[in-house]
Design a protein around this motif. Structure first.
Motif, PDB file in Angstrom:
ATOM      1  N   ASP A  14      88.444   1.405  29.106  1.00  0.00           N
ATOM      2  CA  ASP A  14      87.695   2.602  28.713  1.00  0.00           C
ATOM      3  C   ASP A  14      86.905   3.154  29.895  1.00  0.00           C
ATOM      4  OD1 ASP A  14      88.509   2.515  26.036  1.00  0.00           O
ATOM      5  OD2 ASP A  14      86.851   1.220  25.454  1.00  0.00           O
ATOM      6  N   ASN A  15      87.242   4.388  30.281  1.00  0.00           N
ATOM      7  CA  ASN A  15      86.442   5.150  31.250  1.00  0.00           C
ATOM      8  C   ASN A  15      86.174   4.352  32.535  1.00  0.00           C
ATOM      9  OD1 ASN A  15      85.100   7.610  31.867  1.00  0.00           O
ATOM     10  ND2 ASN A  15      83.122   6.622  31.498  1.00  0.00           N
ATOM     11  N   LEU A  16      87.204   3.703  33.051  1.00  0.00           N
ATOM     12  CA  LEU A  16      87.049   2.862  34.238  1.00  0.00           C
ATOM     13  C   LEU A  16      87.013   3.698  35.515  1.00  0.00           C
ATOM     14  CD1 LEU A  16      87.006  -0.045  35.453  1.00  0.00           C
ATOM     15  CD2 LEU A  16      89.503   0.121  35.576  1.00  0.00           C
ATOM     16  N   SER A  17      85.962   3.527  36.295  1.00  0.00           N
ATOM     17  CA  SER A  17      85.845   4.171  37.601  1.00  0.00           C
ATOM     18  C   SER A  17      85.539   3.102  38.643  1.00  0.00           C
ATOM     19  CB  SER A  17      84.737   5.231  37.610  1.00  0.00           C
ATOM     20  OG  SER A  17      85.056   6.312  36.755  1.00  0.00           O
ATOM     21  N   ILE A  18      86.231   3.190  39.772  1.00  0.00           N
ATOM     22  CA  ILE A  18      86.092   2.202  40.843  1.00  0.00           C
ATOM     23  C   ILE A  18      85.823   2.932  42.142  1.00  0.00           C
ATOM     24  CG2 ILE A  18      87.191   0.279  42.057  1.00  0.00           C
ATOM     25  CD1 ILE A  18      89.142   0.115  39.609  1.00  0.00           C
ATOM     26  N   ALA A  19      84.767   2.537  42.839  1.00  0.00           N
ATOM     27  CA  ALA A  19      84.406   3.152  44.117  1.00  0.00           C
ATOM     28  C   ALA A  19      84.514   2.124  45.240  1.00  0.00           C
ATOM     29  CB  ALA A  19      82.992   3.717  44.049  1.00  0.00           C
ATOM     30  N   PHE A  20      84.671   2.638  46.462  1.00  0.00           N
ATOM     31  CA  PHE A  20      84.684   1.793  47.654  1.00  0.00           C
ATOM     32  C   PHE A  20      83.660   2.321  48.652  1.00  0.00           C
ATOM     33  CE2 PHE A  20      88.522   0.116  45.952  1.00  0.00           C
ATOM     34  CZ  PHE A  20      88.784  -1.083  46.623  1.00  0.00           C
ATOM     35  N   ASP A  21      83.049   1.389  49.382  1.00  0.00           N
ATOM     36  CA  ASP A  21      82.168   1.779  50.479  1.00  0.00           C
ATOM     37  C   ASP A  21      83.018   2.333  51.611  1.00  0.00           C
ATOM     38  OD1 ASP A  21      79.987   0.818  49.076  1.00  0.00           O
ATOM     39  OD2 ASP A  21      80.120  -1.184  49.971  1.00  0.00           O
ATOM     40  N   MET A  22      82.680   3.534  52.094  1.00  0.00           N
ATOM     41  CA  MET A  22      83.438   4.166  53.166  1.00  0.00           C
ATOM     42  C   MET A  22      82.755   3.952  54.506  1.00  0.00           C
ATOM     43  SD  MET A  22      85.707   5.127  51.083  1.00  0.00           S
ATOM     44  CE  MET A  22      86.850   6.142  52.012  1.00  0.00           C
ATOM     45  N   ALA A  23      83.445   4.322  55.571  1.00  0.00           N
ATOM     46  CA  ALA A  23      82.933   4.100  56.928  1.00  0.00           C
ATOM     47  C   ALA A  23      81.642   4.862  57.181  1.00  0.00           C
ATOM     48  CB  ALA A  23      83.993   4.506  57.949  1.00  0.00           C
ATOM     49  N   ASP A  24      81.444   5.988  56.486  1.00  0.00           N
ATOM     50  CA  ASP A  24      80.228   6.783  56.704  1.00  0.00           C
ATOM     51  C   ASP A  24      79.046   6.277  55.890  1.00  0.00           C
ATOM     52  OD1 ASP A  24      80.959   7.497  54.156  1.00  0.00           O
ATOM     53  OD2 ASP A  24      81.279   9.619  54.580  1.00  0.00           O
ATOM     54  N   GLY A  25      79.245   5.147  55.176  1.00  0.00           N
ATOM     55  CA  GLY A  25      78.171   4.559  54.399  1.00  0.00           C
ATOM     56  C   GLY A  25      78.089   5.054  52.966  1.00  0.00           C
ATOM     57  N   ALA A  33      87.530   7.490  35.758  1.00  0.00           N
ATOM     58  CA  ALA A  33      87.573   7.746  34.313  1.00  0.00           C
ATOM     59  C   ALA A  33      88.940   7.446  33.704  1.00  0.00           C
ATOM     60  CB  ALA A  33      87.165   9.185  34.020  1.00  0.00           C
ATOM     61  N   VAL A  34      89.478   6.273  34.035  1.00  0.00           N
ATOM     62  CA  VAL A  34      90.794   5.881  33.525  1.00  0.00           C
ATOM     63  C   VAL A  34      90.632   5.126  32.204  1.00  0.00           C
ATOM     64  CG1 VAL A  34      92.739   4.303  33.931  1.00  0.00           C
ATOM     65  CG2 VAL A  34      91.963   5.845  35.742  1.00  0.00           C
ATOM     66  N   SER A  35      91.369   5.564  31.186  1.00  0.00           N
ATOM     67  CA  SER A  35      91.332   4.909  29.874  1.00  0.00           C
ATOM     68  C   SER A  35      92.760   4.725  29.358  1.00  0.00           C
ATOM     69  CB  SER A  35      90.538   5.750  28.858  1.00  0.00           C
ATOM     70  OG  SER A  35      89.186   5.894  29.251  1.00  0.00           O
ATOM     71  N   PHE A  36      93.034   3.543  28.823  1.00  0.00           N
ATOM     72  CA  PHE A  36      94.340   3.304  28.207  1.00  0.00           C
ATOM     73  C   PHE A  36      94.290   1.999  27.428  1.00  0.00           C
ATOM     74  CE2 PHE A  36      94.540   1.318  32.403  1.00  0.00           C
ATOM     75  CZ  PHE A  36      95.087   0.073  32.138  1.00  0.00           C
ATOM     76  N   GLN A  37      95.333   1.754  26.626  1.00  0.00           N
ATOM     77  CA  GLN A  37      95.471   0.523  25.864  1.00  0.00           C
ATOM     78  C   GLN A  37      96.873  -0.048  26.066  1.00  0.00           C
ATOM     79  OE1 GLN A  37      94.532   2.256  21.965  1.00  0.00           O
ATOM     80  NE2 GLN A  37      92.683   1.010  21.882  1.00  0.00           N
ATOM     81  N   VAL A  38      96.957  -1.370  26.039  1.00  0.00           N
ATOM     82  CA  VAL A  38      98.248  -2.061  26.002  1.00  0.00           C
ATOM     83  C   VAL A  38      98.311  -2.786  24.667  1.00  0.00           C
ATOM     84  CG1 VAL A  38      99.786  -3.713  27.104  1.00  0.00           C
ATOM     85  CG2 VAL A  38      98.189  -2.379  28.510  1.00  0.00           C
ATOM     86  N   LEU A  59      93.944  -4.955  39.919  1.00  0.00           N
ATOM     87  CA  LEU A  59      93.044  -5.964  40.488  1.00  0.00           C
ATOM     88  C   LEU A  59      91.683  -5.944  39.798  1.00  0.00           C
ATOM     89  CD1 LEU A  59      93.889  -5.608  44.292  1.00  0.00           C
ATOM     90  CD2 LEU A  59      94.494  -7.511  42.786  1.00  0.00           C
ATOM     91  N   ALA A  60      91.251  -4.755  39.381  1.00  0.00           N
ATOM     92  CA  ALA A  60      89.989  -4.663  38.636  1.00  0.00           C
ATOM     93  C   ALA A  60      90.108  -5.365  37.295  1.00  0.00           C
ATOM     94  CB  ALA A  60      89.599  -3.194  38.445  1.00  0.00           C
ATOM     95  N   ILE A  61      91.250  -5.203  36.632  1.00  0.00           N
ATOM     96  CA  ILE A  61      91.467  -5.875  35.347  1.00  0.00           C
ATOM     97  C   ILE A  61      91.418  -7.392  35.519  1.00  0.00           C
ATOM     98  CG2 ILE A  61      93.168  -6.282  33.510  1.00  0.00           C
ATOM     99  CD1 ILE A  61      94.107  -3.349  34.007  1.00  0.00           C
ATOM    100  N   MET A  62      91.995  -7.885  36.599  1.00  0.00           N
ATOM    101  CA  MET A  62      92.008  -9.326  36.862  1.00  0.00           C
ATOM    102  C   MET A  62      90.690  -9.818  37.468  1.00  0.00           C
ATOM    103  SD  MET A  62      94.933 -10.668  35.924  1.00  0.00           S
ATOM    104  CE  MET A  62      95.046 -12.209  36.838  1.00  0.00           C
ATOM    105  N   CYS A  71      83.338  -1.470  44.084  1.00  0.00           N
ATOM    106  CA  CYS A  71      82.280  -1.465  43.078  1.00  0.00           C
ATOM    107  C   CYS A  71      82.791  -0.746  41.833  1.00  0.00           C
ATOM    108  CB  CYS A  71      81.037  -0.760  43.626  1.00  0.00           C
ATOM    109  SG  CYS A  71      79.696  -0.599  42.411  1.00  0.00           S
ATOM    110  N   ILE A  72      82.695  -1.410  40.687  1.00  0.00           N
ATOM    111  CA  ILE A  72      83.061  -0.755  39.434  1.00  0.00           C
ATOM    112  C   ILE A  72      81.848   0.014  38.945  1.00  0.00           C
ATOM    113  CG2 ILE A  72      83.775  -1.119  37.037  1.00  0.00           C
ATOM    114  CD1 ILE A  72      85.363  -3.541  38.011  1.00  0.00           C
ATOM    115  N   THR A  73      81.931   1.335  38.980  1.00  0.00           N
ATOM    116  CA  THR A  73      80.770   2.184  38.712  1.00  0.00           C
ATOM    117  C   THR A  73      80.613   2.536  37.231  1.00  0.00           C
ATOM    118  OG1 THR A  73      82.092   4.153  39.254  1.00  0.00           O
ATOM    119  CG2 THR A  73      80.788   3.171  41.025  1.00  0.00           C
ATOM    120  N   SER A  74      81.693   2.405  36.454  1.00  0.00           N
ATOM    121  CA  SER A  74      81.574   2.660  35.017  1.00  0.00           C
ATOM    122  C   SER A  74      82.783   2.067  34.299  1.00  0.00           C
ATOM    123  CB  SER A  74      81.494   4.170  34.717  1.00  0.00           C
ATOM    124  OG  SER A  74      82.740   4.792  34.956  1.00  0.00           O
TER     125      SER A  74
END
Length: 337
Positions: A14-25, A33-38, A59-62, A71-74
């Motif tokens: 539900d509403n998965l958002s994943i961020a990464f730290d970039m070179a500029d900080g 905002a990815v949502s789905f069901q299996v 990888l976030a699921i695992m 960083c999982i932001t939501s």
């Protein structure tokens, strides 16, 4: 197969958002905002080009993302009703390889080169089942036979480098299924294999799914593999799901321009064209995502609104859900008709 109300969701994102730290900080969302069901007993394919966010999602699921820089932001990730994001990392070891397992693209990076196949299978079995080494060895040998390794009594005592790519992938499937997981994540499991072995591995995975009563989240860029394996399809582009629906509908009546472009790049016996169509440009880096539709810079149907405004989702009677400005909710019924 069609999902009915009786089907239970094994995995719910539900509403998965994943961020990464970039070179500029700064932090930049790579999945948004990815949502789905299996559902129980189904194979759901997550498809898209390299860089679309498919592997990051798996990888976030695992819970295997390195944090930081990730960083999982939501969002929530529910496995049989349990929110994996609320679990301690130490507790996740009882979930991985037991309630859910993963098959990676290259088994040589997943199998330990200094241990025999027997050691690696037995370790995973004994971690989750109260068995002694002799009992675990018997299950390990049985699993190797189940995945079609004819000389299993010999292979179980060998090292990974002594096996072919197809054999190593069969060993990985045996390891993944040894504890009867309810969910199997397969991240491009056939990419490194030749076409003949690919077909064998795909058939094997579906056979194991049926025999063990598991569900599969199949991650791939190959629409041909999707046609062979999936019940439902999600098309991902630049960290967003742009279209989803039953596999038959996606292939016979794709609606999003990106889905149509992916299907046009597939080889077909129905045409005599020597050169396959390509999609102009590349998937943008997260720091260059468009403020509107992320596919608009590559889309032949792009309009002014596409560059400015994120498209809303439109639902069709066919079961498809599409994120595109070509469709508006009030026009969907007319389009279906």
């Amino acid at each position: 197969m069609l999902m009915t109300e009786e089907k239970k969701a094994v995995l719910q994102v539900d509403n998965l958002s994943i961020a990464f730290d970039m070179a500029d900080g700064k932090q930049t969302n790579v999945v948004e905002a990815v949502s789905f069901q299996v559902f129980e007993g189904e194979t759901l394919a997550l498809v898209g080009e390299s860089g679309s966010g498919k592997s990051v999602t798996s990888l976030a699921i695992m819970r295997l993302l390195q944090m930081p820089p990730a960083c999982i932001t939501s969002g929530k990730i529910l496995l049989n009703g349990k929110d994996l994001l609320q679990m301690k990392l130490d507790d996740m070891s009882s979930v991985r390889g037991n309630e859910m397992s993963m098959i990676f693209q290259e088994p040589m990076t997943s199998l330990d080169p200094v241990f025999k196949i027997s050691n690696q299978l037995i370790e995973g079995i004994r971690r989750h089942q109260p068995l002694d080494k002799k009992q675990a060895f018997a299950i390990a040998l049985s699993m190797l036979k189940e995945v079609g390794i004819a000389n299993a009594e010999k292979v179980i005592h060998e090292y990974p480098h002594q096996l072919s790519g197809g054999m190593r992938q069969r060993v990985m499937i045996a390891m993944a299924m040894a504890n009867n997981p309810k969910l199997l994540l397969a991240d491009e499991p056939t990419t490194a294999l030749d076409v003949t072995v690919q077909a064998q591995i795909l058939q094997l995975m579906l056979k194991m799914k049926e025999e063990h009563g598991s569900s599969i989240l199949f991650i791939t860029h190959d629409m041909g593999v999707v046609a062979e394996t999936a019940d439902r399809v999600m098309v991902m582009y630049a960290g967003q799901i742009v279209e989803s629906g039953p596999v038959e509908q996606i292939f016979t009546d794709p609606k999003h321009p990106y889905t149509k472009a992916l299907l046009q790049t597939m080889p077909s016996l129905a045409t005599n064209e020597r050169r396959l169509p390509t999609i102009p440009g590349t998937v943008p880096s997260p720091s260059n995502f468009s403020a509107g539709c992320r596919f608009s810079p590559r889309c032949q149907h792009a309009m002014d609104i596409c560059d400015r405004t994120i498209p809303a989702e439109s639902s069709f009677e066919s079961g498809q859900i599409v994120r595109c400005h070509l469709y508006k909710e009030k026009e969907v019924a007319a389009h279906d008709t």
